[in-house]
Scaffold this active site. Structure first.
Site, PDB file in Angstrom:
ATOM      1  N   TYR A  36       0.835  -1.208   0.000  1.00  0.00           N
ATOM      2  CA  TYR A  36       0.000   0.000   0.000  1.00  0.00           C
ATOM      3  C   TYR A  36       0.868   1.256   0.000  1.00  0.00           C
ATOM      4  O   TYR A  36       0.605   2.211  -0.738  1.00  0.00           O
ATOM      5  CB  TYR A  36      -0.920   0.005   1.226  1.00  0.00           C
ATOM      6  CG  TYR A  36      -1.961   1.093   1.156  1.00  0.00           C
ATOM      7  CD1 TYR A  36      -3.236   0.835   0.649  1.00  0.00           C
ATOM      8  CD2 TYR A  36      -1.663   2.398   1.556  1.00  0.00           C
ATOM      9  CE1 TYR A  36      -4.181   1.845   0.558  1.00  0.00           C
ATOM     10  CE2 TYR A  36      -2.601   3.406   1.461  1.00  0.00           C
ATOM     11  CZ  TYR A  36      -3.865   3.124   0.973  1.00  0.00           C
ATOM     12  OH  TYR A  36      -4.792   4.126   0.874  1.00  0.00           O
ATOM     13  N   ASP A  61     -10.067  17.502 -25.156  1.00  0.00           N
ATOM     14  CA  ASP A  61     -11.441  17.607 -24.636  1.00  0.00           C
ATOM     15  C   ASP A  61     -11.552  17.401 -23.127  1.00  0.00           C
ATOM     16  O   ASP A  61     -12.260  18.134 -22.448  1.00  0.00           O
ATOM     17  CB  ASP A  61     -12.419  16.705 -25.415  1.00  0.00           C
ATOM     18  CG  ASP A  61     -12.077  15.227 -25.350  1.00  0.00           C
ATOM     19  OD1 ASP A  61     -11.005  14.880 -24.834  1.00  0.00           O
ATOM     20  OD2 ASP A  61     -12.876  14.407 -25.836  1.00  0.00           O
ATOM     21  N   ALA A 107       1.322  13.682 -23.211  1.00  0.00           N
ATOM     22  CA  ALA A 107       0.868  12.322 -23.549  1.00  0.00           C
ATOM     23  C   ALA A 107       1.679  11.713 -24.700  1.00  0.00           C
ATOM     24  O   ALA A 107       1.960  10.522 -24.707  1.00  0.00           O
ATOM     25  CB  ALA A 107      -0.613  12.357 -23.913  1.00  0.00           C
ATOM     26  N   LYS A 109      -0.612   6.624 -23.748  1.00  0.00           N
ATOM     27  CA  LYS A 109      -0.119   6.871 -25.114  1.00  0.00           C
ATOM     28  C   LYS A 109       1.369   6.496 -25.161  1.00  0.00           C
ATOM     29  O   LYS A 109       1.702   5.337 -25.309  1.00  0.00           O
ATOM     30  CB  LYS A 109      -0.339   8.334 -25.497  1.00  0.00           C
ATOM     31  CG  LYS A 109      -1.780   8.700 -25.830  1.00  0.00           C
ATOM     32  CD  LYS A 109      -2.615   8.945 -24.626  1.00  0.00           C
ATOM     33  CE  LYS A 109      -3.932   9.626 -24.939  1.00  0.00           C
ATOM     34  NZ  LYS A 109      -4.811   9.678 -23.768  1.00  0.00           N
TER      35      LYS A 109
HETATM   36  N1  F0G Z   1      -4.315  15.042 -22.919  1.00  0.00           N
HETATM   37  C1  F0G Z   1      -4.263  14.631 -24.194  1.00  0.00           C
HETATM   38  C2  F0G Z   1      -3.453  15.392 -25.182  1.00  0.00           C
HETATM   39  C3  F0G Z   1      -4.984  13.497 -24.583  1.00  0.00           C
HETATM   40  O1  F0G Z   1      -4.937  13.101 -25.855  1.00  0.00           O
HETATM   41  C4  F0G Z   1      -5.737  12.793 -23.616  1.00  0.00           C
HETATM   42  C5  F0G Z   1      -6.508  11.622 -23.968  1.00  0.00           C
HETATM   43  C6  F0G Z   1      -5.751  13.265 -22.297  1.00  0.00           C
HETATM   44  C7  F0G Z   1      -5.015  14.395 -21.987  1.00  0.00           C
HETATM   45  C8  F0G Z   1      -6.542  12.572 -21.217  1.00  0.00           C
HETATM   46  O2  F0G Z   1      -5.957  11.389 -20.859  1.00  0.00           O
HETATM   47  O3  F0G Z   1      -7.606   9.603 -21.490  1.00  0.00           O
HETATM   48  O4  F0G Z   1      -5.688   9.145 -19.945  1.00  0.00           O
HETATM   49  O5  F0G Z   1      -7.592  10.521 -19.191  1.00  0.00           O
HETATM   50  N2  F0G Z   1      -6.744  11.283 -25.138  1.00  0.00           N
HETATM   51  C9  F0G Z   1      -7.422  10.087 -25.598  1.00  0.00           C
HETATM   52  C10 F0G Z   1      -7.577  10.147 -27.092  1.00  0.00           C
HETATM   53  C11 F0G Z   1      -8.667   9.733 -24.880  1.00  0.00           C
HETATM   54  O6  F0G Z   1      -8.281   9.275 -27.638  1.00  0.00           O
HETATM   55  O7  F0G Z   1      -6.989  11.008 -27.744  1.00  0.00           O
HETATM   56  P1  F0G Z   1      -6.767  10.092 -20.354  1.00  0.00           P
END
Ligand code: F0G
Length: 459
Positions: A73, A126, A217, A258
């Site tokens: 933990y 998003d 990412a 990613k």
């Molecule tokens: N920032 C970027 C640039 C992303 O592309 C994503 C996720 C996130 C933050 C959020 O990360 O999914 O681990 O919570 N992108 C995915 C996509 C979902 O399909 O481009 P997460």
């Protein structure tokens, strides 16, 4: 001898069957799923290009590392390995594990967002935008003009508009809690940010005393595209380039799903120990103790290995070349795409592909549905379904562009899978004028594209 064939720099040890379906089955699934591809069961998808997130094939080394996952933990050895890998890459001392990118965003904007604040970015993904807005702050995108011209080729369409940044910082002053650089810039087409632009952004942020954060990412793909496209970087390794990228920021967060080549994981990292202390308090309430943050010890191990593997030159050369190969095939089939292709996929310009469908009838979502119907291929809309808004007077405000993203999972598909996608697109190009738009029936306020329901629009 420079061979033309892209070879996948791995051999396959474990395989999974693909989901073959009939056209009638796909038609029924689309209807029942409200013309939203998030509602299609994965075993009913032949080639899944919905996302490159969490869909990587892990290496034998990663699976081996998972076996030594320490599930204590508190103070697990896996955490210290993870912390070391993140520190070594980013140069940031305070490392906080989280289960995925948006968990980092939730913590960050709970601390730094709030009513009256304005967050500036080369563009917000998003989930980033949603977390900024849920905190009560405004998320403002400062993309460069080239980013909205799909057909115009420009090597670094992901860049920040630094003139606009300076203007906003002058105007807004202390209302800006942080500036974000998303690498690569997902919302404008997986487009890279140049080192020169990062340097200039960092200079401006320092001048106005605002911290710069990397949403990193896809940092390794960005580093590779800098190596290939920016003068002065050809001789440097992806690791050296990545380290320079991180040297310009005071914080970073990563959806490790990613470029850490794992199925789940993420981190939030700072140079500011006071902010890190506050973040750890929020982490414990929502994610877990500071040395696991919602992840298993084995997940932490896989991230630590993945962060090194992703910087391998053979891997990155294959990765980016295979995206270019898909782009070349689509161009030959007469499909308009965002030029040049970026890091993690090819983005099709649905407005140019289906000029007879207006934005309020979601041309990109219509195209995504037809790709599934014809070939069992799943993609994602990055257009008005994702980013369109209703104005206060009820008028429809379309997104900046109507794109269909073909995101390529890492180390998963081979060249023949990609050849099939190109072949299906060739047929769709012939059928384009017959494709009809869609009407929105049901949508939530935030991240509505995940749950929206649509139906074919009347002719
Ligand atoms: N920032 C970027 C640039 C992303 O592309 C994503 C996720 C996130 C933050 C959020 O990360 O999914 O681990 O919570 N992108 C995915 C996509 C979902 O399909 O481009 P997460």
């Amino acid at each position: 001898m420079a061979w033309k064939t892209i070879i996948e720099p791995f051999r396959i040890k474990s395989v999974e069957p693909l989901g073959f379906t009939t056209p009638a089955e796909r038609e029924r699934l689309l209807r029942e799923g409200g013309y939203n591809l998030f509602n299609i069961p994965a075993n009913k998808v032949l080639i899944d290009l919905l996302t490159d997130s969490g869909t990587s094939a892990m290496s034998a080394e990663q699976w081996a590392a998972m076996m030594r996952g320490d599930e204590s933990y508190a103070g697990a050895t896996s955490f210290y390995r993870f912390e070391k890998a993140v520190r070594e890459l980013t140069g940031l001392r305070e490392v906080i594990p989280v289960h995925q990118g948006r968990a980092a965003e939730r913590i960050l904007f709970q601390l730094l967002g709030g009513p009256g604040k304005v967050v500036l970015a080369n563009s917000h993904f998003d989930t980033t935008r949603a977390n900024v807005e849920v905190s009560g702050a405004e998320a403002r995108d400062l993309t460069i003009p080239e980013a909205s011209k799909a057909a115009v080729s420009y090597p670094f369409k992901g860049n920040m508009d630094t003139l606009a940044l300076e203007g906003c910082l002058k105007e807004l002053g202390s209302r800006v809690p942080l500036v974000i650089m998303t690498v690569t810039n997902n919302s404008v087409g997986g487009q890279p940010v140049s080192m020169a632009n990062l340097r200039e952004t960092s200079r401006i942020c320092r001048e106005y005393k605002v911290p710069l954060f990397l949403d990193c990412a896809r940092f390794a793909e960005n580093a590779w595209l800098i190596k290939r496209r920016e003068a002065g970087f050809a001789a440097l390794s992806p690791k050296e380039i990545s380290k320079e990228m991180f040297s310009y920021c005071q914080g970073a967060w990563m959806s490790s799903k990613k470029d850490a080549l794992v199925n789940m994981g993420g981190f939030l990292a700072f140079s500011d120990a006071v902010l890190a202390k506050k973040a750890r308090e929020v982490l414990i309430i929502g994610e877990g103790f500071t040395t696991y943050g919602g992840l298993s010890g084995r997940d932490l191990e896989a991230v630590a290995v993945g962060l090194t593997e992703v910087l391998d030159e053979e891997y990155l050369a294959y990765r980016i070349r295979s995206i270019e190969y898909l782009a070349e095939g689509l161009r030959k089939a007469g499909v308009p795409i965002v030029e040049p292709p970026g890091g993690h996929g090819v983005y099709v310009d649905a407005r140019a592909f289906l000029p007879h469908i207006p934005p309020e009838k979601y041309p990109a979502q219509a195209l995504a549905c037809h790709l599934y119907l014809l070939g069992g291929i799943r993609t994602v809309e990055i257009g008005s379904l994702m980013f369109g808004k209703k104005g206060p007077d009820g008028t429809f405000k379309p997104a900046r562009a109507e794109l269909v993203r073909l995101a390529v999972p890492r180390r998963v598909y081979t060249q023949s899978h990609i050849d099939y996608v190109i072949e299906v697109f060739g047929e769709l190009a012939r059928r384009g004028p017959d494709i009809r738009g869609l009407t929105l029936i049901e949508a939530s306020e935030h991240l509505s594209h995940f749950t929206a329901k649509l139906a074919p629009a009347a002719a």
